[in-house]
Design a protein around this motif. Structure first.
Motif, short mmCIF file in Angstrom:
data_model
loop_
_atom_site.label_atom_id
_atom_site.label_comp_id
_atom_site.label_asym_id
_atom_site.label_seq_id
_atom_site.Cartn_x
_atom_site.Cartn_y
_atom_site.Cartn_z
N GLU A 120 130.48 -3.54 90.75
CA GLU A 120 129.11 -3.94 91.05
C GLU A 120 128.90 -5.44 90.81
O GLU A 120 128.98 -5.92 89.69
CB GLU A 120 128.14 -3.12 90.21
N GLU A 121 128.59 -6.12 91.89
CA GLU A 121 128.42 -7.57 91.86
C GLU A 121 127.48 -8.00 90.73
O GLU A 121 127.75 -8.92 89.98
CB GLU A 121 127.88 -8.04 93.23
N ARG A 122 126.37 -7.27 90.58
CA ARG A 122 125.31 -7.70 89.67
C ARG A 122 125.66 -7.53 88.19
O ARG A 122 125.03 -8.12 87.32
CB ARG A 122 124.04 -6.89 89.95
N LEU A 123 126.63 -6.69 87.87
CA LEU A 123 126.92 -6.36 86.47
C LEU A 123 127.88 -7.35 85.85
O LEU A 123 128.90 -7.69 86.45
CB LEU A 123 127.57 -4.98 86.39
#
Lengths: 381, 381
Positions: A120-123
């Protein structure tokens, strides 16, 4: 031509055609034979088995035979900690706890904070790591036995897995991994490697106990690709093939799809304030008719109803009462509002008790962590 | 069209065109400017620098400026433990020890037992792990300072690397890795992942010390692909770019190619009985003429002679004596037999002393292992 099925670790829908899945993945449907044997060994019946919430398997029969013969056995399941836990996540855990309690089995539980970070890009990693601990509290609240439950947090407990993982990795080519998981050239190399860590846990008990250990994995069918590879490589590495028992995915409260964090308004989280959870249920999409009049006249469709599925899969133990609910809906005598209110009340109580326990045990998580109990495995070869 | 050069971590030849390598890899030739500054900081001259055995670099100037400004600095090199150590392996270590001694630097030394296991069909993991310990004794025998030398054995010390490695891995696509290392569909997924572990060590000192640490890597040019990627990702992960200083590869004693374990009769191992090593040297391929008469008449060619290279790169400190040897060969007054006998005698003495020390320190290796000195890094982000 290869048949494509949109169920895999990173893309899974509910209300899928489970029969077709079985055919494509090559698992076996769970029959009365296995269910009967498991319930006999467990000393009691189980609603998730009777109703085939757990509906397919690989080598469950072998596993039960080994268990009966007194061979060492263990359980393995896990979680990708990218957010808070919802009821869809804990469904297989409820069953796993039943197995632990009734069969006296130790459970290895993998928290794949590395995978979620990589996927996950955001994590960032501290965040997925924080969720690993956060989600672990849900195991505690479910009442797993701390002496028999061993949580592995990948980014911190990699020492338990890596020596096994590289031996697995040497057996798996990039093209196998790509074909199994749909990787592309732009997939990051962490994700390319990650599956061998999930596979490694299948073999960890054998190394930790220093004796051949049979492992049963209760998990959603979406995780099946990992176990297919695990089974392919097991024997050449001198481990027993892991057995699986697959559950169906709990539908979300919206008009379709599994309960998913990507649609938080249709998911009931274990950390939702009970009132919020009750409200979500009151807004759930059901199999009912557009108006009360039509519903009384035509009846509802519980087979496509997320509220009925919640009763069936988690919140109604009693088969007779479940059947009554089913037919009262079908015949139009049970209205959706009433049915939802009753579920909301059950979920409200469940969450209140669950969250009390979750809060109480917050500082006693250590007892569940593998690193507080085992040294690193002495590799046997 | 991309220019292909047959030098990479798994295919390296000696007597290569080093000028061309520089052009293709984009490293900078080492000039008197950097050599002068390094020797000034070190407080003495160094034959491997003067003779450009170390001949190219990336950002050595930046590293020396940071060192001079009092910023925290460290050294990093390593070894793939697939067999016993030979003189070609220890060449950069001799220079690294000089850097440690003269600049007071801590050294992180990676033993990639995982890589060698994954790369070589014949090796099992306990075997490459055993070689990691076996080869570590060569560092001890060279006299590295145990308080300042930290050996990382990948399969056992993965806990130091994994959290850094996954953050590196998230930045690197499979296609980048494939293009850099020449992977194919049939490459195993362990090898696909491995490079990020070699890269991770570049950033480990920053995590362990909890402050930005500049790292210099003395190593053969064949390892350059790793550092190119490390430098590409460093800044986005908030680490200083690692600097490199590249050495030429020691030729084997045969008619061509680097000293290599694939041709054991042309390699001098640190574990060879001194008499055996001396015999290998007496059989070495030289730049001499086929007969004594021709040699006296035409002279030899020290530029293509593995024996002369041994003097130049490892066994003759004195520039004047080396130059005499060169011209005595060129003019035919020095015969190969005499030249080889002298080298054999020096190697014999070197090995006798080295092996004595190696034996003496056998049980004191613990002092060099990273796990006996550091806790796992507290990741800063």
């Amino acid at each position: 031509m290869e048949e494509r099925v949109e169920v895999g670790p990173w893309a899974a829908e509910a209300f899928v055609d489970y029969e077709r899945l079985l055919k494509v993945f090559g698992a076996k449907p769970l029959t009365d034979l296995e269910v009967g044997k498991l319930e006999r060994l467990a000393g009691e019946s189980n609603a998730m088995l009777r109703r085939r919430v757990f509906y397919s398997h690989r080598d469950l029969d072998v596993y039960l035979n080994m268990y009966e013969a007194g061979r060492r056995c263990a359980l393995y399941t896990g979680r990708g900690p990218s957010g808070y836990t919802h009821l869809g996540h804990i469904l297989p855990w409820v069953f796993t706890k039943w197995l632990q309690d009734r069969l006296g089995l130790e459970l290895f539980f993998q928290m794949t904070d590395d995978e979620k970070f990589l996927h996950e890009e955001r994590l960032d990693l501290p965040e997925s790591n924080r969720f690993a601990y956060e989600n672990s509290l849900d195991l505690v609240a479910l009442g797993f036995d701390p002496r028999k439950t061993h949580i592995i947090i990948d980014s911190e407990d990699i020492g338990y897995l890596y020596s096994i993982a590289v031996r697995v990795a040497k057996k798996i080519t990039y093209s196998t991994q790509r074909a199994t998981f749909g990787f592309t050239d732009s997939t990051n190399v962490g994700l390319v490697f990650y599956p061998v860590l999930q596979i490694a846990v299948c073999f960890l008990p054998t190394e930790l106990y220093g004796e051949e250990t049979y492992v049963l994995i209760p998990a959603g069918i979406d995780q099946d690709p990992y176990w297919r590879i695990a089974r392919d490589v097991a024997q050449s590495l001198n481990y027993p093939k892991p057995s699986q028992i697959h559950n169906k995915l709990l539908p979300g409260l919206g008009p379709g799809g599994k309960m998913s964090s990507s649609k938080p308004e249709t998911a009931v989280y274990t950390t939702d304030p009970p009132d919020v959870a009750a409200q979500k249920i009151m807004k759930a999409f059901t199999g009912g008719q557009p108006t009360v009049e039509l519903h009384r006249k035509l009846g509802g469709n519980p087979d496509r109803c997320s509220v009925f599925k919640m009763y069936e899969m988690l919140f109604e133990e009693d088969d007779v009462k479940l059947s009554e609910r089913y037919w009262n809906c079908r015949t139009g005598s049970l209205l959706c509002g009433e049915c939802k209110a009753e579920l909301a009340s059950r979920v409200w109580k469940f969450l209140r008790d669950f969250q009390e326990k979750r809060e109480r045990e917050k500082d006693r998580l250590d007892r569940y962590l593998i690193r507080s109990k085992f040294g690193e495995p002495k590799m046997r070869r």
